[in-house]
Design a protein around this motif. Structure first.
Motif, PDB file in Angstrom:
ATOM      1  N   VAL A   7     -81.051  -9.745   3.294  1.00 24.98           N
ATOM      2  CA  VAL A   7     -80.424  -8.508   3.774  1.00 24.98           C
ATOM      3  C   VAL A   7     -79.460  -7.983   2.715  1.00 24.98           C
ATOM      4  N   LEU A   8     -78.694  -8.875   2.109  1.00 21.51           N
ATOM      5  CA  LEU A   8     -77.768  -8.453   1.055  1.00 21.51           C
ATOM      6  C   LEU A   8     -78.511  -7.855  -0.131  1.00 21.51           C
ATOM      7  N   MET A   9     -79.663  -8.412  -0.477  1.00 25.97           N
ATOM      8  CA  MET A   9     -80.448  -7.871  -1.582  1.00 25.97           C
ATOM      9  C   MET A   9     -80.920  -6.456  -1.279  1.00 25.97           C
ATOM     10  N   VAL A  10     -81.346  -6.228  -0.049  1.00 23.18           N
ATOM     11  CA  VAL A  10     -81.787  -4.881   0.342  1.00 23.18           C
ATOM     12  C   VAL A  10     -80.604  -3.918   0.322  1.00 23.18           C
ATOM     13  N   VAL A  11     -79.477  -4.353   0.854  1.00 26.95           N
ATOM     14  CA  VAL A  11     -78.281  -3.501   0.859  1.00 26.95           C
ATOM     15  C   VAL A  11     -77.852  -3.176  -0.570  1.00 26.95           C
ATOM     16  N   MET A  12     -77.898  -4.155  -1.455  1.00 29.55           N
ATOM     17  CA  MET A  12     -77.518  -3.913  -2.844  1.00 29.55           C
ATOM     18  C   MET A  12     -78.505  -2.967  -3.535  1.00 29.55           C
ATOM     19  N   ALA A  13     -79.781  -3.054  -3.189  1.00 29.02           N
ATOM     20  CA  ALA A  13     -80.769  -2.123  -3.751  1.00 29.02           C
ATOM     21  C   ALA A  13     -80.440  -0.700  -3.327  1.00 29.02           C
ATOM     22  N   ALA A  85     -85.590  -4.981 -10.235  1.00 32.28           N
ATOM     23  CA  ALA A  85     -86.051  -4.555  -8.909  1.00 32.28           C
ATOM     24  C   ALA A  85     -85.161  -3.443  -8.360  1.00 32.28           C
ATOM     25  N   TYR A  86     -83.852  -3.597  -8.485  1.00 30.16           N
ATOM     26  CA  TYR A  86     -82.938  -2.555  -8.008  1.00 30.16           C
ATOM     27  C   TYR A  86     -83.178  -1.245  -8.742  1.00 30.16           C
ATOM     28  N   SER A  87     -83.384  -1.330 -10.040  1.00 32.89           N
ATOM     29  CA  SER A  87     -83.656  -0.130 -10.823  1.00 32.89           C
ATOM     30  C   SER A  87     -84.959   0.524 -10.375  1.00 32.89           C
ATOM     31  N   HIS A  88     -85.961  -0.272 -10.144  1.00 30.74           N
ATOM     32  CA  HIS A  88     -87.252   0.291  -9.743  1.00 30.74           C
ATOM     33  C   HIS A  88     -87.168   0.947  -8.364  1.00 30.74           C
ATOM     34  N   VAL A  89     -86.514   0.299  -7.430  1.00 28.52           N
ATOM     35  CA  VAL A  89     -86.333   0.885  -6.097  1.00 28.52           C
ATOM     36  C   VAL A  89     -85.599   2.221  -6.219  1.00 28.52           C
ATOM     37  N   THR A  90     -84.565   2.258  -7.049  1.00 31.19           N
ATOM     38  CA  THR A  90     -83.796   3.487  -7.240  1.00 31.19           C
ATOM     39  C   THR A  90     -84.657   4.592  -7.847  1.00 31.19           C
ATOM     40  N   GLY A  91     -85.391   4.267  -8.894  1.00 31.42           N
ATOM     41  CA  GLY A  91     -86.258   5.260  -9.523  1.00 31.42           C
ATOM     42  C   GLY A  91     -87.314   5.775  -8.569  1.00 31.42           C
ATOM     43  N   TRP A  92     -87.885   4.872  -7.796  1.00 29.03           N
ATOM     44  CA  TRP A  92     -88.912   5.255  -6.824  1.00 29.03           C
ATOM     45  C   TRP A  92     -88.323   6.197  -5.770  1.00 29.03           C
ATOM     46  N   LEU A  93     -87.152   5.846  -5.236  1.00 26.78           N
ATOM     47  CA  LEU A  93     -86.511   6.714  -4.245  1.00 26.78           C
ATOM     48  C   LEU A  93     -86.145   8.071  -4.853  1.00 26.78           C
ATOM     49  N   ALA A  94     -85.620   8.067  -6.060  1.00 26.26           N
ATOM     50  CA  ALA A  94     -85.226   9.323  -6.709  1.00 26.26           C
ATOM     51  C   ALA A  94     -86.426  10.222  -6.962  1.00 26.26           C
ATOM     52  N   SER A  95     -87.567   9.636  -7.293  1.00 28.58           N
ATOM     53  CA  SER A  95     -88.750  10.448  -7.562  1.00 28.58           C
ATOM     54  C   SER A  95     -89.284  11.120  -6.303  1.00 28.58           C
TER      55      SER A  95
END
Length: 100
Positions: A7-13, A85-95
């Motif tokens: 859960v913490l990993m998801v929140v941090m992402a 992974a955090y960077s990829h999730v962020t890029g994916w959401l931003a796109s």
């Protein structure tokens, strides 16, 4: 691995995505972002870095991953993978977000 660290990993992402948006697009930091862009030539790497979601998210994600390891939420060996992974999730959401 326990559920709590997952859960913490998801929140941090998601926190990585939010902080990245704050730096690259939000109105709150628009003035400092514009000042950096005005001070540098258009083709300067730093000018690109303050508006690139993928770039900023790499640094923010790395800080989030290191912070979680420092807090003892996960092992240090996970830091590089989590940063990417955090960077990829962020890029994916931003796109998928479009201009806000």
């Amino acid at each position: 691995m326990e559920t709590y660290p997952l859960v913490l990993m998801v929140v941090m992402a998601l926190a990585t995505a939010r902080v990245t948006r704050l730096v690259t697009r939000d109105r709150l930091l628009q003035a400092p972002r514009r000042a950096v862009l005005r001070a540098l030539p258009d083709d300067h790497l730093l000018a690109y870095l303050v508006v690139c979601d993928w770039c900023v998210s790499m640094y923010v994600g790395a800080l989030a991953a290191v912070g979680g390891a420092w807090a003892g939420w996960w092992d240090w060996w996970l830091v590089p993978a989590l940063a990417f992974a955090y960077s990829h999730v962020t890029g994916w959401l931003a796109s998928r977000e479009g201009e806000g």
